[in-house]
Design a protein around this motif. Structure first.
Motif, PDB file in Angstrom:
ATOM      1  N   GLY A 238      22.946   1.159   3.919  1.00 33.86           N
ATOM      2  CA  GLY A 238      21.533   0.902   4.133  1.00 33.86           C
ATOM      3  C   GLY A 238      20.752   1.995   3.437  1.00 33.86           C
ATOM      4  N   LEU A 239      21.243   2.355   2.256  1.00 36.16           N
ATOM      5  CA  LEU A 239      20.660   3.508   1.564  1.00 36.16           C
ATOM      6  C   LEU A 239      19.572   3.084   0.592  1.00 36.16           C
ATOM      7  N   PRO A 240      18.507   3.874   0.501  1.00 39.75           N
ATOM      8  CA  PRO A 240      17.531   3.655  -0.561  1.00 39.75           C
ATOM      9  C   PRO A 240      18.193   3.925  -1.914  1.00 39.75           C
TER      10      PRO A 240
ATOM     11  N   TYR B 191      10.315   0.411   7.161  1.00 41.36           N
ATOM     12  CA  TYR B 191      10.280  -0.367   5.915  1.00 41.36           C
ATOM     13  C   TYR B 191       8.902  -0.937   5.586  1.00 41.36           C
ATOM     14  N   GLY B 192       7.926  -0.741   6.466  1.00 41.81           N
ATOM     15  CA  GLY B 192       6.623  -1.411   6.328  1.00 41.81           C
ATOM     16  C   GLY B 192       5.980  -1.270   4.967  1.00 41.81           C
ATOM     17  N   SER B 193       6.140  -0.092   4.345  1.00 42.99           N
ATOM     18  CA  SER B 193       5.502   0.119   3.039  1.00 42.99           C
ATOM     19  C   SER B 193       6.229  -0.586   1.903  1.00 42.99           C
ATOM     20  N   ILE B 194       7.486  -0.962   2.147  1.00 42.64           N
ATOM     21  CA  ILE B 194       8.275  -1.605   1.084  1.00 42.64           C
ATOM     22  C   ILE B 194       8.123  -3.120   1.217  1.00 42.64           C
ATOM     23  N   GLU B 195       6.919  -3.633   0.949  1.00 46.47           N
ATOM     24  CA  GLU B 195       6.718  -5.071   1.122  1.00 46.47           C
ATOM     25  C   GLU B 195       6.325  -5.714  -0.210  1.00 46.47           C
ATOM     26  N   PHE B 196       6.786  -6.945  -0.397  1.00 45.14           N
ATOM     27  CA  PHE B 196       6.761  -7.561  -1.725  1.00 45.14           C
ATOM     28  C   PHE B 196       5.608  -8.541  -1.940  1.00 45.14           C
TER      29      PHE B 196
ATOM     30  N   LYS C 267      12.297   6.048   3.357  1.00 43.96           N
ATOM     31  CA  LYS C 267      12.361   4.949   2.408  1.00 43.96           C
ATOM     32  C   LYS C 267      11.305   5.063   1.317  1.00 43.96           C
ATOM     33  N   ILE C 268      10.325   5.953   1.497  1.00 43.02           N
ATOM     34  CA  ILE C 268       9.270   6.062   0.485  1.00 43.02           C
ATOM     35  C   ILE C 268       9.322   7.391  -0.280  1.00 43.02           C
TER      36      ILE C 268
ATOM     37  N   THR D 134       1.317   4.806  -5.886  1.00 42.71           N
ATOM     38  CA  THR D 134       1.918   4.495  -7.193  1.00 42.71           C
ATOM     39  C   THR D 134       3.439   4.611  -7.108  1.00 42.71           C
ATOM     40  N   HIS D 135       3.883   5.677  -6.460  1.00 37.98           N
ATOM     41  CA  HIS D 135       5.333   5.855  -6.304  1.00 37.98           C
ATOM     42  C   HIS D 135       5.933   4.699  -5.511  1.00 37.98           C
ATOM     43  N   ILE D 136       5.277   4.304  -4.420  1.00 37.99           N
ATOM     44  CA  ILE D 136       5.782   3.200  -3.599  1.00 37.99           C
ATOM     45  C   ILE D 136       5.814   1.899  -4.406  1.00 37.99           C
TER      46      ILE D 136
END
Lengths: 405, 405
Positions: B47-49, B218-223, B247-248, B298-300
């Motif tokens: 479950g690694l980034p 994970y909230g910020s990693i949304e598509f 994760k960010i 920007t990074h996210i």
């Protein structure tokens, strides 16, 4: 979309916290530290290492190196037990400095030795289990263990370590699950166990089921050149030995370790995973690189020399400025001097008077569980510069003379 | 001096560990990860980034800056609640991204959000208190809570979030102390709560005394470009919201946070002090400097674009290579795809077959408490490069076709 916040069913103050939260004493020291945070206060209250001796440049260079050589790995998740080369280094250093045989797999890296205390409690304590403490003892340990709702039993400290006669009685009559001790330059008293008391303690414990939690944050900061062996040396399997980089490198990096029997370490790894997965890997890698590229013992020598000078200065000030009725213990390492006022004088009252003149220290009663030691106090000498130390001690002396007239 | 180690009274295996240690399930995932650590295994198990998107250079520069500008301070002990400017940043970001009002003093910095879960358990749970979990749920949360010996109650997840009818029944009939949920791109299922289910969950909880632990790694990693509001938005006082930089930015730095009512935070600070004094201060300062000198959003974006591509590739592979009877859930963010095999097919058997061909994943049964979900499995897409992902999925497809013939 309804973004209105719902009225909670809970009314103010209705949170139903766990029982354990009522057992954890608040840190009176943190309260004092808040009050004394103003720059014009001369504080002997803290327990902070002197930042002047932090290896800032060397740690910076170590950080640059790990980022450049292995940046992606040092930022990734890592194993719960800690970075293996760092555990190997710690094991090797025990061998070199104490001829103590510890397998790297008997070591778990923790967030400072405070987490080692917490994990010992988590892994061993059921509610009402008995924990034996030196009296007085380290407040952080009392807090950590309290979360597991044990019963505390205390045994007095004497000038050469714990009262082993009393310890013998307690162990004979009570089922003690854990004994917590700081045999080197204890916080708060600065007392160290003599070699005889180390062996006697190990002997007594070896006839019991009690596990010794031997906390050793200050062992390397010793002034005589004759370091004492860990009690673990005599009582290997039954001893959980805690160590820390806080006093020899940096406390802000929160790196300590537990050295214990593999069966204990296995349980602690489970508890560590459940608690926070693993200790900060970037910091583990930086400290390891620092240890590879620098001579730790040379660095420690600098700290020892500086703290010894500061101790000597503070002892000199006690002689010069304090009434003779104020007794003290000469610490042979560590960061604290323990004072005892004549009976009937309360150090909390003294703190009140001292605060008015912007001097701070910690009343010793804080470190006892049962209201004892009201006439004792702890002075820290590691984190005050020469001139301030002299000035603060002189003022404190005047207050004492005035008060005891 | 007698340096001979005493024979311990304890015989092998006689350590008497606390009862709670029998309650913490071992992580089956960690066992799988050990097996699949060989470089020739294609693993969808972790479950690694993706370390490729760690901001190594930017964090290195931030580290140099904090060492150079404030070296002594960043290496010293610090306050338990965490670096105030970092807490202010986190509060500000909640306001900007979700219009969520959180006071910096309602935030505590933790060693990753895992420690937030542990502290929620420590502060709230007495033995036998009831904890409500989504079924399936995050194994690390089950482990953290288990140490406080609660009773677990589970409510099924549906494609749009928790089964709110079942939740209503449970809340009406049982006294639930804590509910633990991951409303965004849940681990393991990738499922997100619809807005209706968020509001319904908040409504149901607002009529109870239950505290919601809303875990949001994970909230910020949304598509989709349409982030959902936190449930805390609707149920402020009763919600403990957990966040993380893992994760960010970097998981190895172990930095997360708790956002909760001040009364809860006050208790958590006491527990945090007792547990490990404070979170790694050097890392707090580095990450804060990183946030000041770089544009996090920007990074996210880079991470999101990359993970979205990886998700799309994995979904494409499922279409191309897997039998149609294998069902899947399309995650709209996060790092996992959840598969369901036809009834009667056991994913542990599949893992056996896949391991022989050096492919790994996590059988979904691992994430259920009561033996359910034997035909489910979790695939991670964030940490496998294009070619390997294609190759691994193709092989897994062949195995599935062969097996289901």
């Amino acid at each position: 979309m309804n973004t209105h916040t719902l009225q909670s069913h809970l009314t103010d103050g209705e949170f139903s916290f766990a029982n354990r939260m009522q057992c954890i004493p608040k840190s009176f020291i943190r309260e004092i530290l808040k009050v004394t945070a103003q720059p014009d206060v001369i504080s002997f209250a803290g327990g902070l290492p002197n930042p002047q001796y932090f290896p800032v440049e060397a740690l910076k260079n170590a950080a640059i190196k790990v980022f450049e050589q292995d940046g992606c790995n040092v930022l990734q998740y890592a194993v719960s037990e800690g970075y293996k080369p760092l555990r190997e280094y710690i094991a090797m250093r025990y061998k070199l400095t104490q001829n103590l045989d510890i397998d790297p797999d008997e070591i778990l890296i923790t967030n400072g030795s405070q987490q080692g205390i917490d994990l010992a409690g988590k892994v061993f304590l059921n509610p009402h289990d008995k924990v034996l403490l030196e009296s007085p003892s380290y407040l952080g340990a009392i807090q950590a263990f309290s979360a597991y709702e044990p019963e505390f039993i205390t045994v007095d400290l004497q000038a050469d370590g714990i009262d082993t006669n009393a310890l013998k009685m307690v162990l004979a009559n009570q089922n003690i699950k854990l004994m917590y001790a700081i045999p080197n330059f204890q916080n708060p008293t600065g007392i160290s166990y003599s070699i005889e008391k180390r062996i006697a303690t190990a002997n007594l414990l070896s006839n019991s089921n009690t596990i010794l939690v031997e906390d050793d944050p200050y062992g390397s900061i010793e002034f005589t050149g004759k370091p004492m062996p860990s009690i673990k040396k005599f009582l290997n399997k039954q001893t959980i030995l805690l160590g820390s980089f806080s006093k020899i490198a940096s406390p802000g990096m929160r790196l300590g370790w537990v050295a214990a029997d593999k069966k204990i370490i296995a349980q602690m790894i489970v508890a560590k995973q459940a608690t926070d997965l693993h200790s900060n890997f970037l910091s583990q890698r930086i400290i390891y690189q620092f240890l590879m590229d620098n001579d730790l013992e040379t660095h420690i020598s600098q700290i020892k020399n500086a703290y010894k000078q500061q101790r000597d200065q503070m002892l000199g000030c006690i002689h010069k400025y304090f009434p003779q009725q104020v007794k003290y213990i000469t610490p042979e390492g560590g960061m604290f001097i323990w004072l005892t006022l004549p009976q009937g004088y309360n150090a909390f009252d003294l703190l009140q008077k001292a605060s008015e003149q912007k001097i701070a220290f910690v009343p010793g009663g804080t470190f006892f569980l049962e209201g004892k030691g009201q006439n004792t106090m702890r002075l820290n000498y590691s984190n005050t510069e020469t001139q301030q130390l002299e000035e603060g001690m002189k003022k404190l002396g005047s207050i004492l003379w005035e008060w005891m007239r």
